[in-house]
Design a protein around this motif. Structure first.
Motif, short mmCIF file in Angstrom:
data_model
loop_
_atom_site.label_atom_id
_atom_site.label_comp_id
_atom_site.label_asym_id
_atom_site.label_seq_id
_atom_site.Cartn_x
_atom_site.Cartn_y
_atom_site.Cartn_z
N ASP A 169 -24.92 5.33 26.63
CA ASP A 169 -25.73 6.46 26.91
C ASP A 169 -24.87 7.72 26.62
N ARG A 170 -23.70 7.31 25.94
CA ARG A 170 -22.59 8.35 25.64
C ARG A 170 -23.31 9.31 24.67
N ARG A 171 -23.93 8.91 23.55
CA ARG A 171 -24.19 10.10 22.69
C ARG A 171 -25.30 10.80 23.12
N ALA A 172 -26.26 10.33 23.85
CA ALA A 172 -27.41 10.89 24.63
C ALA A 172 -27.10 12.07 25.25
N GLN A 173 -25.91 11.66 26.19
CA GLN A 173 -25.31 12.80 27.21
C GLN A 173 -24.25 13.60 26.72
N ARG A 174 -24.26 13.73 25.49
CA ARG A 174 -23.23 14.64 24.61
C ARG A 174 -23.26 16.07 25.26
N PRO A 175 -24.35 16.42 25.61
CA PRO A 175 -24.60 17.95 26.24
C PRO A 175 -23.75 18.33 27.51
N GLY A 176 -23.78 17.28 28.28
CA GLY A 176 -22.84 17.35 29.54
C GLY A 176 -21.37 17.29 29.11
N LEU A 177 -21.04 16.18 27.96
CA LEU A 177 -19.75 16.23 27.93
C LEU A 177 -19.21 17.43 27.36
N MET A 178 -20.06 18.09 26.49
CA MET A 178 -19.68 19.42 25.88
C MET A 178 -19.36 20.44 26.92
N MET A 179 -20.30 20.55 27.94
CA MET A 179 -19.93 21.30 28.95
C MET A 179 -18.69 21.15 29.72
N ALA A 180 -18.38 19.80 29.89
CA ALA A 180 -17.21 19.50 30.67
C ALA A 180 -15.91 19.92 29.71
N ALA A 181 -16.13 19.86 28.59
CA ALA A 181 -15.01 20.14 27.70
C ALA A 181 -14.72 21.66 27.90
N ILE A 182 -15.75 22.38 27.90
CA ILE A 182 -15.63 23.77 28.30
C ILE A 182 -15.17 24.26 29.64
N TYR A 183 -15.63 23.61 30.67
CA TYR A 183 -15.24 23.94 31.90
C TYR A 183 -13.81 23.32 32.20
N ARG A 184 -13.39 22.13 31.74
CA ARG A 184 -11.86 21.67 31.90
C ARG A 184 -11.27 22.77 31.30
N THR A 185 -11.44 23.19 30.11
CA THR A 185 -10.44 24.07 29.46
C THR A 185 -10.47 25.47 30.28
N LEU A 186 -11.54 25.86 30.84
CA LEU A 186 -11.53 26.96 31.84
C LEU A 186 -10.42 26.89 32.73
N LEU A 187 -10.65 25.55 33.58
CA LEU A 187 -9.52 25.55 34.54
C LEU A 187 -8.51 25.46 34.12
N ASP A 188 -7.98 25.04 32.97
CA ASP A 188 -6.72 24.94 32.32
C ASP A 188 -6.21 26.53 32.25
N GLU A 189 -7.09 27.43 31.85
CA GLU A 189 -7.09 28.72 31.51
C GLU A 189 -6.72 29.38 32.96
N ILE A 190 -7.42 29.11 33.86
CA ILE A 190 -7.34 29.74 34.95
C ILE A 190 -5.87 29.48 35.97
N ALA A 191 -5.56 27.88 35.62
CA ALA A 191 -4.25 27.76 36.11
C ALA A 191 -3.03 28.37 35.44
N ARG A 192 -3.20 28.42 33.96
CA ARG A 192 -2.30 29.16 33.22
C ARG A 192 -2.22 30.76 33.44
N ASP A 193 -3.17 31.36 34.29
CA ASP A 193 -3.02 32.57 34.61
C ASP A 193 -2.53 32.70 35.91
N GLY A 194 -2.22 31.62 36.51
CA GLY A 194 -1.57 31.73 37.95
C GLY A 194 -2.71 31.94 38.90
N TYR A 195 -3.75 31.63 38.56
CA TYR A 195 -4.88 31.38 39.73
C TYR A 195 -5.28 32.98 40.12
N HIS A 196 -5.16 34.03 39.49
CA HIS A 196 -5.46 35.39 39.47
C HIS A 196 -6.97 35.54 39.51
#
Length: 281
Positions: free
Chosen positions: A230-257
Protein backbone atom coordinates in the motif's frame (compact mmCIF):
# COMPACT_ATOMS: atom_id res chain seq x y z
CA UNK A 1 -20.15 27.71 -6.92
CA UNK A 2 -20.50 23.91 -6.95
CA UNK A 3 -20.03 21.83 -3.76
CA UNK A 4 -16.65 20.62 -5.07
CA UNK A 5 -15.56 24.18 -5.82
CA UNK A 6 -16.62 25.27 -2.35
CA UNK A 7 -14.46 22.53 -0.78
CA UNK A 8 -11.54 23.40 -3.02
CA UNK A 9 -11.75 27.05 -1.98
CA UNK A 10 -12.02 26.10 1.69
CA UNK A 11 -8.91 23.94 1.42
CA UNK A 12 -6.83 26.52 -0.44
CA UNK A 13 -7.85 29.33 1.92
CA UNK A 14 -6.80 27.29 4.96
CA UNK A 15 -3.18 27.41 3.82
CA UNK A 16 -2.74 23.87 5.10
CA UNK A 17 0.25 21.75 4.21
CA UNK A 18 -2.18 18.94 3.37
CA UNK A 19 -3.15 20.75 0.18
CA UNK A 20 0.23 20.02 -1.39
CA UNK A 21 -0.15 16.27 -1.00
CA UNK A 22 -3.65 16.37 -2.55
CA UNK A 23 -2.25 17.79 -5.79
CA UNK A 24 -0.66 14.45 -6.70
CA UNK A 25 -3.88 12.40 -6.44
CA UNK A 26 -6.12 11.25 -9.32
CA UNK A 27 -9.12 13.62 -9.76
CA UNK A 28 -11.76 11.45 -8.07
CA UNK A 29 -9.66 10.72 -4.97
CA UNK A 30 -8.60 14.37 -4.88
CA UNK A 31 -12.24 15.48 -4.82
CA UNK A 32 -13.00 13.02 -2.02
CA UNK A 33 -10.07 13.99 0.22
CA UNK A 34 -10.69 17.70 -0.41
CA UNK A 35 -14.31 17.28 0.71
CA UNK A 36 -13.18 15.38 3.82
CA UNK A 37 -10.63 18.06 4.66
CA UNK A 38 -13.23 20.80 4.13
CA UNK A 39 -15.55 18.99 6.56
CA UNK A 40 -12.79 18.90 9.19
CA UNK A 41 -12.11 22.59 8.68
CA UNK A 42 -15.80 23.50 8.97
CA UNK A 43 -16.35 21.73 12.28
CA UNK A 44 -13.01 22.97 13.64
CA UNK A 45 -13.91 26.55 12.72
CA UNK A 46 -17.26 26.09 14.47
CA UNK A 47 -15.38 25.86 17.77
CA UNK A 48 -12.47 28.20 17.06
CA UNK A 49 -14.56 31.04 15.62
CA UNK A 50 -17.50 30.91 18.05
CA UNK A 51 -16.84 32.67 21.35
CA UNK A 52 -20.04 31.42 23.02
CA UNK A 53 -19.64 27.75 23.96
CA UNK A 54 -23.39 27.10 24.01
CA UNK A 55 -23.72 28.44 20.47
CA UNK A 56 -20.80 26.28 19.34
CA UNK A 57 -22.53 23.19 20.80
CA UNK A 58 -25.71 24.02 18.91
CA UNK A 59 -23.72 24.34 15.69
CA UNK A 60 -21.93 21.04 16.30
CA UNK A 61 -25.31 19.37 16.92
CA UNK A 62 -26.41 20.74 13.54
CA UNK A 63 -23.33 19.19 11.93
CA UNK A 64 -24.20 15.84 13.52
CA UNK A 65 -27.62 16.05 11.88
CA UNK A 66 -25.96 16.85 8.56
CA UNK A 67 -23.79 13.73 8.88
CA UNK A 68 -26.86 11.61 9.69
CA UNK A 69 -28.69 13.12 6.72
CA UNK A 70 -25.74 12.33 4.48
CA UNK A 71 -26.01 8.66 5.46
CA UNK A 72 -29.77 8.72 4.96
CA UNK A 73 -30.59 8.31 8.66
CA UNK A 74 -32.39 11.61 9.24
CA UNK A 75 -36.04 10.97 8.30
CA UNK A 76 -35.23 11.12 4.62
CA UNK A 77 -34.03 14.72 4.79
CA UNK A 78 -30.98 15.24 2.55
CA UNK A 79 -27.96 17.19 3.75
CA UNK A 80 -27.88 20.88 2.85
CA UNK A 81 -24.30 22.07 3.39
CA UNK A 82 -22.08 22.08 0.25
CA UNK A 83 -19.37 20.11 2.07
CA UNK A 84 -21.84 17.32 2.80
CA UNK A 85 -23.10 17.37 -0.78
CA UNK A 86 -19.51 17.07 -2.03
CA UNK A 87 -18.60 14.28 0.38
CA UNK A 88 -21.75 12.15 0.05
CA UNK A 89 -20.94 10.54 -3.35
CA UNK A 90 -17.68 9.17 -1.94
CA UNK A 91 -19.03 7.46 1.20
CA UNK A 92 -19.71 4.04 -0.30
CA UNK A 93 -16.85 4.17 -2.82
CA UNK A 94 -14.19 4.55 -0.10
CA UNK A 95 -16.08 2.95 2.81
CA UNK A 96 -16.15 6.14 4.88
CA UNK A 97 -17.95 5.30 8.11
CA UNK A 98 -20.48 7.52 9.83
CA UNK A 99 -19.09 6.81 13.30
CA UNK A 100 -15.70 8.16 12.24
CA UNK A 101 -17.14 11.46 11.02
CA UNK A 102 -19.15 11.77 14.23
CA UNK A 103 -15.99 11.01 16.25
CA UNK A 104 -14.31 14.03 14.64
CA UNK A 105 -17.19 16.24 15.80
CA UNK A 106 -16.87 14.71 19.29
CA UNK A 107 -13.21 15.72 19.26
CA UNK A 108 -14.06 19.30 18.39
CA UNK A 109 -16.55 19.35 21.25
CA UNK A 110 -13.80 18.21 23.63
CA UNK A 111 -12.24 21.65 23.10
CA UNK A 112 -15.37 23.15 24.65
CA UNK A 113 -15.14 20.85 27.67
CA UNK A 114 -11.47 21.10 28.62
CA UNK A 115 -8.42 23.18 27.92
CA UNK A 116 -5.86 21.06 29.82
CA UNK A 117 -4.82 17.39 29.76
CA UNK A 118 -3.41 15.79 32.87
CA UNK A 119 -1.28 13.21 31.09
CA UNK A 120 -0.31 11.82 27.72
CA UNK A 121 -3.00 9.07 27.62
CA UNK A 122 -5.66 11.76 28.02
CA UNK A 123 -4.09 13.85 25.27
CA UNK A 124 -3.78 10.80 23.04
CA UNK A 125 -7.54 10.18 23.33
CA UNK A 126 -8.19 13.74 22.15
CA UNK A 127 -5.71 13.28 19.30
CA UNK A 128 -7.49 10.10 18.20
CA UNK A 129 -10.74 12.02 17.76
CA UNK A 130 -9.34 15.02 15.90
CA UNK A 131 -6.54 13.34 13.94
CA UNK A 132 -6.30 9.55 14.28
CA UNK A 133 -9.79 9.10 12.82
CA UNK A 134 -8.98 11.58 10.07
CA UNK A 135 -5.95 9.43 9.24
CA UNK A 136 -8.12 6.33 8.91
CA UNK A 137 -10.63 8.11 6.65
CA UNK A 138 -7.86 9.63 4.53
CA UNK A 139 -6.08 6.30 4.08
CA UNK A 140 -9.36 4.75 2.96
CA UNK A 141 -9.62 7.38 0.23
CA UNK A 142 -5.99 6.95 -0.84
CA UNK A 143 -6.40 3.16 -1.17
CA UNK A 144 -6.10 0.26 1.27
CA UNK A 145 -5.53 -3.45 0.62
CA UNK A 146 -4.14 -4.42 4.03
CA UNK A 147 -5.77 -3.68 7.44
CA UNK A 148 -2.35 -2.75 8.84
CA UNK A 149 -2.48 0.32 6.61
CA UNK A 150 -5.30 1.71 8.73
CA UNK A 151 -3.19 1.16 11.86
CA UNK A 152 -0.38 3.07 10.15
CA UNK A 153 -2.76 5.88 9.20
CA UNK A 154 -4.19 6.19 12.71
CA UNK A 155 -0.71 6.46 14.21
CA UNK A 156 0.39 8.90 11.52
CA UNK A 157 -2.60 11.08 12.39
CA UNK A 158 -1.44 11.08 16.02
CA UNK A 159 2.04 12.19 14.92
CA UNK A 160 0.56 15.00 12.82
CA UNK A 161 -1.53 16.26 15.72
CA UNK A 162 1.42 16.19 18.13
CA UNK A 163 3.36 18.21 15.55
CA UNK A 164 0.52 20.74 15.38
CA UNK A 165 0.51 21.01 19.17
CA UNK A 166 4.26 21.70 19.23
CA UNK A 167 3.98 24.30 16.45
CA UNK A 168 0.93 26.02 17.96
CA UNK A 169 1.85 26.20 21.67
CA UNK A 170 1.81 30.01 21.70
CA UNK A 171 -1.27 30.37 19.51
CA UNK A 172 -3.21 27.88 21.61
CA UNK A 173 -2.11 29.60 24.83
CA UNK A 174 -3.53 32.89 23.55
CA UNK A 175 -6.87 31.05 23.32
CA UNK A 176 -6.43 29.82 26.90
CA UNK A 177 -5.57 26.26 25.86
CA UNK A 178 -2.54 24.20 26.84
CA UNK A 179 -2.36 20.78 25.19
CA UNK A 180 1.02 19.85 26.70
CA UNK A 181 0.21 17.34 29.49
CA UNK A 182 0.20 18.83 32.99
CA UNK A 183 2.36 16.07 34.47
CA UNK A 184 5.00 16.67 31.79
CA UNK A 185 5.04 20.40 32.48
CA UNK A 186 5.66 19.50 36.13
CA UNK A 187 8.37 17.01 35.14
CA UNK A 188 10.33 19.77 33.37
CA UNK A 189 9.55 22.54 35.87
CA UNK A 190 7.44 24.58 33.50
CA UNK A 191 4.25 26.18 34.85
CA UNK A 192 0.99 26.90 33.05
CA UNK A 193 1.66 30.58 33.75
CA UNK A 194 4.97 30.28 31.89
CA UNK A 195 3.10 29.04 28.81
CA UNK A 196 0.23 31.52 29.06
CA UNK A 197 2.64 34.44 29.53
CA UNK A 198 5.02 33.25 26.80
CA UNK A 199 8.03 32.91 29.10
CA UNK A 200 10.70 31.09 27.11
CA UNK A 201 13.40 29.31 29.15
CA UNK A 202 15.89 26.45 29.11
CA UNK A 203 13.28 24.37 30.93
CA UNK A 204 10.73 25.11 28.22
CA UNK A 205 13.24 24.12 25.53
CA UNK A 206 13.87 20.80 27.32
CA UNK A 207 10.12 20.19 27.53
CA UNK A 208 9.68 20.89 23.84
CA UNK A 209 12.61 18.69 22.90
CA UNK A 210 10.90 15.87 24.79
CA UNK A 211 7.65 16.51 22.90
CA UNK A 212 9.49 16.59 19.58
CA UNK A 213 11.37 13.35 20.20
CA UNK A 214 8.11 11.60 21.05
CA UNK A 215 6.45 12.88 17.88
CA UNK A 216 9.41 11.81 15.74
CA UNK A 217 9.30 8.38 17.36
CA UNK A 218 5.62 8.00 16.50
CA UNK A 219 6.35 8.86 12.86
CA UNK A 220 8.88 6.01 12.87
CA UNK A 221 6.34 3.65 14.48
CA UNK A 222 3.76 4.59 11.85
CA UNK A 223 6.11 3.96 8.93
CA UNK A 224 7.00 0.54 10.35
CA UNK A 225 3.31 -0.43 10.16
CA UNK A 226 2.79 0.55 6.51
CA UNK A 227 2.69 -2.56 4.28
CA UNK A 228 4.81 -2.34 1.14
CA UNK A 229 1.76 -3.22 -1.00
CA UNK A 230 0.00 0.00 0.00
CA UNK A 231 3.02 2.30 0.04
CA UNK A 232 2.41 3.88 -3.37
CA UNK A 233 -1.27 4.46 -2.68
CA UNK A 234 -0.42 6.08 0.65
CA UNK A 235 2.09 8.54 -0.82
CA UNK A 236 -0.01 11.59 0.16
CA UNK A 237 0.42 10.72 3.84
CA UNK A 238 4.13 10.15 3.32
CA UNK A 239 4.39 13.55 1.64
CA UNK A 240 2.69 15.19 4.59
CA UNK A 241 5.02 13.38 6.96
CA UNK A 242 8.04 14.69 5.05
CA UNK A 243 6.69 18.24 5.36
CA UNK A 244 5.79 17.91 9.03
CA UNK A 245 9.05 16.24 10.06
CA UNK A 246 10.98 18.98 8.30
CA UNK A 247 8.87 21.50 10.21
CA UNK A 248 9.80 19.80 13.49
CA UNK A 249 13.47 20.05 12.50
CA UNK A 250 13.05 23.77 11.81
CA UNK A 251 11.32 24.34 15.15
CA UNK A 252 14.17 22.58 16.95
CA UNK A 253 16.79 24.50 14.94
CA UNK A 254 15.08 27.75 15.94
CA UNK A 255 15.36 26.82 19.63
CA UNK A 256 11.65 26.08 20.11
CA UNK A 257 10.63 29.75 19.99
CA UNK A 258 7.00 28.82 19.47
CA UNK A 259 5.49 30.91 22.26
CA UNK A 260 5.66 34.19 20.37
CA UNK A 261 5.75 33.05 16.77
CA UNK A 262 4.41 30.37 14.45
CA UNK A 263 7.19 28.66 12.53
CA UNK A 264 6.25 27.43 9.06
CA UNK A 265 7.74 26.31 5.76
CA UNK A 266 7.32 28.30 2.55
CA UNK A 267 4.80 26.99 -0.01
CA UNK A 268 7.63 26.33 -2.47
CA UNK A 269 9.52 24.24 0.08
CA UNK A 270 6.37 22.25 0.92
CA UNK A 271 5.77 21.56 -2.76
CA UNK A 272 9.40 20.49 -3.21
CA UNK A 273 9.22 18.10 -0.25
CA UNK A 274 5.93 16.66 -1.53
CA UNK A 275 7.31 16.13 -5.04
CA UNK A 276 10.55 14.61 -3.77
CA UNK A 277 8.60 12.15 -1.60
CA UNK A 278 6.25 11.30 -4.48
CA UNK A 279 9.15 10.46 -6.78
CA UNK A 280 11.00 8.45 -4.13
CA UNK A 281 7.95 6.30 -3.28
Amino acid sequence: MSPDEYCQQKTVQSGSSFYYSFLFLPPERRRAITALYAFCREVDDTVDETSDGSVARIKLAWWRKEVSSMYGASDGNPPTHPVMLALQPHLAVYDLKEEHLLAIIDGMEMDLDQSRYLDYPGLRKYCWHVAGVVGILSASIFGVTNPRTLEYAEKLGLAFQLTNIIRDVGEDARKGRIYLPVNELQQFGVTAADILNARHSDKFEALMQFQTERAQGIYDEAFALLPRADRRAQRPGLMMAAIYRTLLDEIARDGYHVLNQKISLTPLRKLWLAWKTYVKN
